[in-house]
Design a protein around this motif. Structure first.
Motif, PDB file in Angstrom:
ATOM      1  N   TRP A 158     -12.398   1.985   4.134  1.00 24.36           N
ATOM      2  CA  TRP A 158     -11.553   2.818   3.274  1.00 24.36           C
ATOM      3  C   TRP A 158     -12.378   3.640   2.293  1.00 24.36           C
ATOM      4  CZ3 TRP A 158      -7.971  -1.848   3.121  1.00 24.36           C
ATOM      5  CH2 TRP A 158      -6.822  -1.629   3.885  1.00 24.36           C
ATOM      6  N   VAL A 170      -6.256   2.370   8.689  1.00 23.49           N
ATOM      7  CA  VAL A 170      -7.541   2.191   8.013  1.00 23.49           C
ATOM      8  C   VAL A 170      -8.397   3.404   8.335  1.00 23.49           C
ATOM      9  CG1 VAL A 170      -9.601   0.767   7.788  1.00 23.49           C
ATOM     10  CG2 VAL A 170      -7.382  -0.318   8.193  1.00 23.49           C
ATOM     11  N   LEU A 212     -10.459   7.062   2.601  1.00 21.97           N
ATOM     12  CA  LEU A 212      -9.510   7.566   1.605  1.00 21.97           C
ATOM     13  C   LEU A 212      -9.921   8.946   1.109  1.00 21.97           C
ATOM     14  CD1 LEU A 212      -9.080   4.269  -0.429  1.00 21.97           C
ATOM     15  CD2 LEU A 212      -7.400   5.322   1.102  1.00 21.97           C
TER      16      LEU A 212
END
Length: 106
Positions: free
Chosen positions: A28, A68, A71
């Motif tokens: 992430w 997943v 980010l």
């Protein structure tokens, strides 16, 4: 374990916690937070009462179908994510498969 494969001691910092994160968090954060191989070592047999360090284990996984992928803000412009997109379940299954010993017929 550090990047060159050597075990290093974690210094004691008063009134603090040491938290080891898992590989999903590394995915992430696009590797900005590392999931280091780690171990807990018992205090010397002659000094168990002198150690105030306590090790607790808590594993938590997102829902099986949770996406997943890196980010927003963790991949620099023009770069590609370090890890391919996946789901929590796909990642967990791959970890199980990776750790299984396969026997060959003789």
């Amino acid at each position: 374990m550090n990047k060159v494969g050597r075990w290093v001691d974690v210094p004691i910092a008063p009134d603090s916690y040491i938290i080891n994160i898992g590989e999903l968090m590394a995915c992430w954060t696009n590797g900005r937070w590392a999931a280091n191989l780690h171990r807990v070592v018992n205090p010397p047999a002659d000094q168990p009462a002198g150690s105030r360090r306590l090790s607790l284990v808590f594993f938590h996984n997102p829902n099986y179908d949770a996406p997943v992928s890196a980010l927003p803000g963790t991949v620099d412009d023009g770069d590609t994510p370090r890890f391919p997109p996946s789901t929590s379940g796909e990642h967990l299954r791959a970890q199980f498969v990776k750790t299984q010993v396969t026997e060959t017929a003789t």
